[in-house]
Design an enzyme around this catalytic site. Structure first.
Site, short mmCIF file in Angstrom:
data_model
loop_
_atom_site.label_atom_id
_atom_site.label_comp_id
_atom_site.label_asym_id
_atom_site.label_seq_id
_atom_site.Cartn_x
_atom_site.Cartn_y
_atom_site.Cartn_z
N LYS A 3 0.84 -1.21 0.00
CA LYS A 3 0.00 0.00 0.00
C LYS A 3 0.88 1.26 0.00
CE LYS A 3 -3.91 -2.29 2.21
NZ LYS A 3 -4.56 -2.66 3.47
N GLN B 123 -4.66 -1.24 9.72
CA GLN B 123 -4.57 -2.58 9.12
C GLN B 123 -5.17 -3.64 10.06
OE1 GLN B 123 -3.33 -3.28 5.95
NE2 GLN B 123 -4.09 -5.33 6.37
N ASP C 107 -11.42 3.24 4.13
CA ASP C 107 -11.85 1.84 4.07
C ASP C 107 -13.37 1.74 3.93
OD1 ASP C 107 -10.09 -0.22 4.00
OD2 ASP C 107 -9.78 -0.35 6.16
#
Ligand code: NAP
Length: 310
Positions: free
Chosen positions: A54, A98, A124
């Protein structure tokens, strides 16, 4: 008949190609790059790998991405304090914590932490405010993996409106937002789960079948209407040689990959489905690459939205 394979790598690359100029336009206007804060607690090897790619992809797309680490021994209050600092920071437009969090943080840690992220920075798309907006068909930030599935369908010329869509899986991360995104695009949607009666029969009604249950090769040809588009979200690491040998013939590329690594990452869809489906996303190289591309897209979108509201 052999299904058309939908190339997630190429589609993700196209999206990333579009994100770059959008990020650069933001940088010119705002005088700083769009900013993404990645939070990693502990050092789970798979999470390290995800976060690493990422960071790299964000950098290549003109996004400033920084990694904030906490030790595996950190408690949920320390993590919430970090999220609070990132919420108030003016340089970050997106925050991604995460998952999974270390088990020692407690069973409700993920929910508490995701709920604490500023919804305008929730790249997200998992904050209840953004999920509520998604329910009402007016979300700006929606979950990355299901948003990526919509991009695959759109960019492969697979019509959604008016089609019967069946989603296997009802998780907050994949199944539910997937069903809502398809509904918002005017599909007639059925959501299946572990209590669904006659799962193959329900799935056989689908023009678009999304498998997101996390069971390797579970979706066999009897689940699939001939010609349907089958989207395989599942990723399960399989180490069982007997199982792999039953699925792939001697001399096949997949068997060779297993021999090399002693394991295979497998989708939810059985290889024989390729003979029935009209279109199919492979694993790897299907849905997976879209998740990061959509994270980048969401970050730049959040940056623009925040600039407009400033
Ligand atoms: P999850 O939270 O474990 O949810 C699995 C869902 O599948 C649940 O709703 C469960 O039903 C349902 N299910 C399980 N077994 C079933 C069965 N035998 N019949 C019918 N339904 C069944 O998993 P998730 O987080 O949604 O992830 C699903 C898969 O997608 C995993 O393999 C994950 O690794 C993968 N994934 C991939 C990406 C990517 O970037 N490619 C991103 C996210 C996730 P109940 O609700 O009744 O338990």
């Amino acid at each position: 008949m052999s299904a058309r394979l939908l190339d997630g790598v190429a589609i993700a690359q196209a999206i990333r190609g579009e994100v770059r100029p959008d990020a650069d336009a933001f940088t010119r206007e705002a005088g700083r790059q769009p900013g993404l804060a990645l939070v990693l607690v502990g050092n789970d090897p798979a999470s390290e790998l995800y976060v690493g790619s990422k960071l790299k992809s964000a950098g290549e797309s003109g996004i400033r991405a920084d990694l904030e680490r906490l030790p595996a021994t950190a408690n949920v209050d320390e993590l919430l304090a970090l999220v609070d600092r990132l919420n108030r920071s003016v340089i970050y437009d997106g925050i991604l914590v995460q998952s999974p969090l270390p088990k020692a943080m407690g069973h409700d840690a993920e929910r508490r932490v995701f709920d604490a992220i500023d919804p305008t920075k929730d790249v997200d798309g998992l904050h209840p405010s953004n999920v509520g907006l998604l329910v009402q068909g007016r979300a700006s930030l929606a979950a990355c993996t299901p948003s990526g599935v919509i991009e695959i369908l759109d960019r492969s010329g697979i019509e959604i409106a008016g089609k019967r869509a069946v989603v296997i899986g009802r998780s907050d991360i994949v199944g539910k937002p997937m069903a809502l995104l398809l509904l918002n695009r005017h599909a007639t949607v059925t959501v299946c789960h572990s209590r669904t009666v006659d799962l193959p029969g329900v799935c056989r009604e689908a023009d678009i079948l999304v498998a997101a249950l996390g069971r390797a090769a579970f979706v066999t040809p009897d689940f699939v209407k001939p010609g349907a588009a089958v989207i395989d979200v599942g990723t399960t690491r399989v180490e069982d040689r007997t199982f792999i040998e039953q699925l792939y013939p001697a001399g096949s590329k997949r068997l060779a990959a297993f021999e090399k690594r002693g394991a295979l990452v497998m989708g939810d869809v059985h290889p024989a489905v390729e003979q029935v489906a009209g279109a199919l996303t492979p694993v790897p190289g299907g849905v997976g690459p879209l998740t990061i591309a959509m994270l980048l897209k969401n970050t730049v979108r959040a940056a623009h939205d925040r600039l407009r509201k400033a």
